[in-house]
Design a protein around this motif. Structure first.
Motif, PDB file in Angstrom:
ATOM      1  N   ALA A 199      27.414  27.077  -9.450  1.00 27.94           N
ATOM      2  CA  ALA A 199      28.401  26.061  -9.836  1.00 27.94           C
ATOM      3  C   ALA A 199      28.159  25.577 -11.264  1.00 27.94           C
ATOM      4  O   ALA A 199      27.033  25.262 -11.643  1.00 27.94           O
ATOM      5  CB  ALA A 199      28.343  24.891  -8.863  1.00 27.94           C
ATOM      6  N   HIS A 200      29.241  25.536 -12.023  1.00 24.12           N
ATOM      7  CA  HIS A 200      29.176  25.098 -13.415  1.00 24.12           C
ATOM      8  C   HIS A 200      30.552  24.561 -13.802  1.00 24.12           C
ATOM      9  O   HIS A 200      31.551  24.836 -13.146  1.00 24.12           O
ATOM     10  CB  HIS A 200      28.796  26.259 -14.332  1.00 24.12           C
ATOM     11  N   SER A 201      30.597  23.794 -14.869  1.00 25.67           N
ATOM     12  CA  SER A 201      31.868  23.253 -15.348  1.00 25.67           C
ATOM     13  C   SER A 201      32.095  23.694 -16.790  1.00 25.67           C
ATOM     14  O   SER A 201      31.173  24.100 -17.499  1.00 25.67           O
ATOM     15  CB  SER A 201      31.892  21.731 -15.249  1.00 25.67           C
ATOM     16  N   ARG A 202      33.354  23.580 -17.214  1.00 24.15           N
ATOM     17  CA  ARG A 202      33.764  23.994 -18.544  1.00 24.15           C
ATOM     18  C   ARG A 202      34.407  22.846 -19.305  1.00 24.15           C
ATOM     19  O   ARG A 202      35.044  21.966 -18.707  1.00 24.15           O
ATOM     20  CB  ARG A 202      34.775  25.140 -18.455  1.00 24.15           C
ATOM     21  N   ALA A 203      34.268  22.898 -20.636  1.00 22.03           N
ATOM     22  CA  ALA A 203      34.835  21.852 -21.488  1.00 22.03           C
ATOM     23  C   ALA A 203      36.245  22.189 -21.945  1.00 22.03           C
ATOM     24  O   ALA A 203      36.885  21.385 -22.607  1.00 22.03           O
ATOM     25  CB  ALA A 203      33.942  21.637 -22.706  1.00 22.03           C
ATOM     26  N   GLU A 204      36.727  23.407 -21.593  1.00 27.03           N
ATOM     27  CA  GLU A 204      38.058  23.830 -21.994  1.00 27.03           C
ATOM     28  C   GLU A 204      38.777  24.446 -20.797  1.00 27.03           C
ATOM     29  O   GLU A 204      38.174  24.716 -19.764  1.00 27.03           O
ATOM     30  CB  GLU A 204      37.999  24.837 -23.142  1.00 27.03           C
ATOM     31  N   GLN A 205      40.070  24.668 -20.955  1.00 30.21           N
ATOM     32  CA  GLN A 205      40.835  25.316 -19.891  1.00 30.21           C
ATOM     33  C   GLN A 205      40.252  26.687 -19.594  1.00 30.21           C
ATOM     34  O   GLN A 205      39.785  27.397 -20.487  1.00 30.21           O
ATOM     35  CB  GLN A 205      42.300  25.461 -20.320  1.00 30.21           C
ATOM     36  N   GLU A 206      40.293  27.061 -18.322  1.00 32.40           N
ATOM     37  CA  GLU A 206      39.799  28.367 -17.894  1.00 32.40           C
ATOM     38  C   GLU A 206      40.805  28.953 -16.912  1.00 32.40           C
ATOM     39  O   GLU A 206      41.077  28.369 -15.872  1.00 32.40           O
ATOM     40  CB  GLU A 206      38.431  28.223 -17.228  1.00 32.40           C
ATOM     41  N   VAL A 207      41.370  30.085 -17.268  1.00 30.34           N
ATOM     42  CA  VAL A 207      42.332  30.760 -16.392  1.00 30.34           C
ATOM     43  C   VAL A 207      41.763  32.118 -16.013  1.00 30.34           C
ATOM     44  O   VAL A 207      41.371  32.909 -16.873  1.00 30.34           O
ATOM     45  CB  VAL A 207      43.703  30.909 -17.066  1.00 30.34           C
ATOM     46  N   ILE A 208      41.719  32.378 -14.709  1.00 28.32           N
ATOM     47  CA  ILE A 208      41.103  33.583 -14.169  1.00 28.32           C
ATOM     48  C   ILE A 208      42.185  34.513 -13.635  1.00 28.32           C
ATOM     49  O   ILE A 208      43.053  34.086 -12.861  1.00 28.32           O
ATOM     50  CB  ILE A 208      40.131  33.228 -13.024  1.00 28.32           C
TER      51      ILE A 208
ATOM     52  N   SER B 185      33.035  44.710  -0.717  1.00 29.29           N
ATOM     53  CA  SER B 185      32.151  45.870  -0.911  1.00 29.29           C
ATOM     54  C   SER B 185      32.364  46.584  -2.240  1.00 29.29           C
ATOM     55  O   SER B 185      31.583  47.465  -2.602  1.00 29.29           O
ATOM     56  CB  SER B 185      32.366  46.865   0.235  1.00 29.29           C
ATOM     57  N   ALA B 186      33.425  46.213  -2.973  1.00 29.41           N
ATOM     58  CA  ALA B 186      33.672  46.810  -4.296  1.00 29.41           C
ATOM     59  C   ALA B 186      33.424  45.772  -5.379  1.00 29.41           C
ATOM     60  O   ALA B 186      33.452  44.562  -5.115  1.00 29.41           O
ATOM     61  CB  ALA B 186      35.108  47.318  -4.379  1.00 29.41           C
ATOM     62  N   ASP B 187      33.171  46.234  -6.601  1.00 29.78           N
ATOM     63  CA  ASP B 187      32.999  45.306  -7.719  1.00 29.78           C
ATOM     64  C   ASP B 187      34.231  44.415  -7.868  1.00 29.78           C
ATOM     65  O   ASP B 187      35.359  44.859  -7.654  1.00 29.78           O
ATOM     66  CB  ASP B 187      32.797  46.071  -9.033  1.00 29.78           C
ATOM     67  N   ALA B 188      33.990  43.166  -8.243  1.00 27.61           N
ATOM     68  CA  ALA B 188      35.079  42.254  -8.610  1.00 27.61           C
ATOM     69  C   ALA B 188      35.142  42.211 -10.133  1.00 27.61           C
ATOM     70  O   ALA B 188      34.136  41.923 -10.791  1.00 27.61           O
ATOM     71  CB  ALA B 188      34.833  40.861  -8.051  1.00 27.61           C
ATOM     72  N   ILE B 189      36.316  42.501 -10.685  1.00 29.75           N
ATOM     73  CA  ILE B 189      36.513  42.443 -12.131  1.00 29.75           C
ATOM     74  C   ILE B 189      37.635  41.462 -12.416  1.00 29.75           C
ATOM     75  O   ILE B 189      38.733  41.573 -11.862  1.00 29.75           O
ATOM     76  CB  ILE B 189      36.838  43.831 -12.710  1.00 29.75           C
ATOM     77  N   ALA B 190      37.342  40.478 -13.256  1.00 28.60           N
ATOM     78  CA  ALA B 190      38.332  39.453 -13.591  1.00 28.60           C
ATOM     79  C   ALA B 190      38.332  39.215 -15.093  1.00 28.60           C
ATOM     80  O   ALA B 190      37.276  39.225 -15.739  1.00 28.60           O
ATOM     81  CB  ALA B 190      38.023  38.150 -12.855  1.00 28.60           C
ATOM     82  N   PHE B 191      39.504  39.005 -15.646  1.00 31.93           N
ATOM     83  CA  PHE B 191      39.627  38.588 -17.031  1.00 31.93           C
ATOM     84  C   PHE B 191      39.795  37.076 -17.065  1.00 31.93           C
ATOM     85  O   PHE B 191      40.499  36.496 -16.233  1.00 31.93           O
ATOM     86  CB  PHE B 191      40.821  39.274 -17.708  1.00 31.93           C
ATOM     87  N   VAL B 192      39.110  36.436 -18.016  1.00 33.00           N
ATOM     88  CA  VAL B 192      39.103  34.978 -18.106  1.00 33.00           C
ATOM     89  C   VAL B 192      39.580  34.560 -19.493  1.00 33.00           C
ATOM     90  O   VAL B 192      39.041  35.012 -20.510  1.00 33.00           O
ATOM     91  CB  VAL B 192      37.695  34.413 -17.849  1.00 33.00           C
ATOM     92  N   VAL B 193      40.602  33.714 -19.522  1.00 33.55           N
ATOM     93  CA  VAL B 193      41.062  33.124 -20.778  1.00 33.55           C
ATOM     94  C   VAL B 193      40.400  31.765 -20.908  1.00 33.55           C
ATOM     95  O   VAL B 193      40.536  30.907 -20.034  1.00 33.55           O
ATOM     96  CB  VAL B 193      42.596  32.951 -20.800  1.00 33.55           C
ATOM     97  N   ARG B 194      39.657  31.554 -21.982  1.00 27.02           N
ATOM     98  CA  ARG B 194      39.035  30.258 -22.245  1.00 27.02           C
ATOM     99  C   ARG B 194      39.804  29.589 -23.379  1.00 27.02           C
ATOM    100  O   ARG B 194      40.039  30.184 -24.426  1.00 27.02           O
ATOM    101  CB  ARG B 194      37.568  30.426 -22.608  1.00 27.02           C
ATOM    102  N   GLY B 195      40.197  28.349 -23.161  1.00 22.40           N
ATOM    103  CA  GLY B 195      41.123  27.680 -24.054  1.00 22.40           C
ATOM    104  C   GLY B 195      40.530  27.123 -25.328  1.00 22.40           C
ATOM    105  O   GLY B 195      40.803  25.981 -25.691  1.00 22.40           O
ATOM    106  N   ALA B 196      39.724  27.898 -26.007  1.00 23.46           N
ATOM    107  CA  ALA B 196      39.172  27.507 -27.310  1.00 23.46           C
ATOM    108  C   ALA B 196      38.725  28.780 -28.014  1.00 23.46           C
ATOM    109  O   ALA B 196      38.297  29.741 -27.371  1.00 23.46           O
ATOM    110  CB  ALA B 196      37.988  26.564 -27.149  1.00 23.46           C
TER     111      ALA B 196
END
Length: 345
Positions: free
Chosen positions: A271-280, A319-330
């Motif tokens: 668990a962690h938090s972000r200082a900017e928008q995060e879209v997954i 059982s398979a890898d999870a791949i996600a792209f993340v947009v960070r708002g800065a």
């Protein structure tokens, strides 16, 4: 501290199956070859010219998220944007074609590849293989402005009863709509404007695309750990989280950073938090996002907007890898604040 319930968070989740698209979002909607495309506005107002376009999450993020879904042979006509336009290829093989007349070069991309196109130049894209493909698109800034269309697009639209008003509203005369009294029509770009929308050399444009196989995890990422990689994809400047600029660095302002997360089976990010928008956006596999009051299981094609400051973690339960792209708002994202470290303080 704001409490985010399961219901609250599900309102920030847009599942692929629930996407509401529009086939007549733009002036080229009836142009042969472009008449089967679907346009989606996931976050922010987007650039649609039709007020019927559904906006899934209207909250300003500092950037917009949209998508295009097209069958084999379908074309998105030549246009230019005022802000960054970044593509993540979810499914299908695509060709980005450059220049007002489609004769100034091209780039071919396929699933997992990322390409970003400079502002103030003409680009279009076409689906090149059988079946339907999906492009995930990030546009810079809260107001990405309106699309500038190539002259040929205006000519073809006129033949099919579509007119574009100044300000970007579409009028469909085949449905009985008329140009309001006193309203001005948008005009094709002039010869002088076309010079200002010149295409950069292909050697430069190639630097703004990266193949999926060439995206490498950065060991300096604070999220990196057993079975977890975070890779920089687009970073115009060094991040405050230890990830350096690049591998794609632009001469125009994106206003956001794009990263790729990869979690092996059973891998966890605490668990962690972000200082900017995060879209997954989940490219492939299954990703669980959890917080104090709930959890969401995301599948391929799903999008989630994580509130600023919310402590959340990730897990790959499949059982398979999870791949996600993340947009960070800065442009230079701050380091994540891990909940365990904060509790120890």
């Amino acid at each position: 501290m704001t409490r985010w319930t399961q219901t609250d968070m599900e309102k920030r989740l847009v599942r692929y199956a629930d996407l509401k698209g529009l086939r007549n979002a733009f002036i080229d909607a009836r142009t042969p070859g472009s008449d089967r495309k679907e346009n989606f506005t996931i976050i922010g107002p987007g650039v649609s010219e039709n007020p019927a376009q559904v906006v899934h999450i209207p909250e300003p993020h500092g950037f917009n998220v949209g998508a295009a879904r097209q069958p084999f042979g379908c074309t998105n006509s030549q246009h230019s944007h005022l802000t960054a336009e970044t593509f993540v290829v979810h499914t299908g093989k695509w060709r980005f074609v450059f220049g007002a007349d489609k004769d100034e070069g091209y780039l071919d991309v396929e699933p997992g590849d990322v390409a970003t196109v400079p502002t103030h130049m003409f680009r279009g894209f076409e689906k090149r293989d059988e079946g339907t493909g999906f492009l995930y698109v990030v546009l810079g800034h809260d107001d990405p402005g309106k699309v500038v269309w190539a002259p040929s697009v205006f000519e073809m639209a006129e033949d099919y009863g579509l007119k574009l008003l100044k300000g970007g509203k579409l009028v469909d005369t085949t449905l009985g709509e008329t140009v309001p009294e006193g309203a001005e029509l948008e005009q094709p770009p002039s010869a002088e404007q076309l010079k200002e929308l010149a295409t950069p050399p292909m050697d430069e444009l190639k630097k703004y695309a990266i193949k999926a196989a060439d995206i490498e995890g950065d060991p300096n990422s604070p999220l990196a750990g057993a079975g977890v990689e975070e890779a920089g994809v687009i970073g115009d400047v060094d991040g405050q989280d230890g990830i350096k600029a690049g591998p794609i660095v632009s001469h125009w302002d994106h206003g956001f950073a794009l990263r790729r997360l990869k979690l092996e089976t059973g891998a966890v990010i605490p668990a962690h938090s972000r200082a900017e928008q995060e879209v997954i956006f989940v490219q492939s596999g299954t990703l669980e996002v959890s917080w104090a009051d709930g959890a969401i299981i995301m599948g391929a094609g799903d999008t989630l907007s994580v509130p600023i400051g919310l402590a959340h973690g990730f897990r790959n339960p499949a059982s398979a890898d999870a791949i996600a792209f993340v947009v960070r708002g800065a442009s230079a994202p701050a380091a994540p604040q891990f909940a365990a470290a904060q509790a120890a303080e």
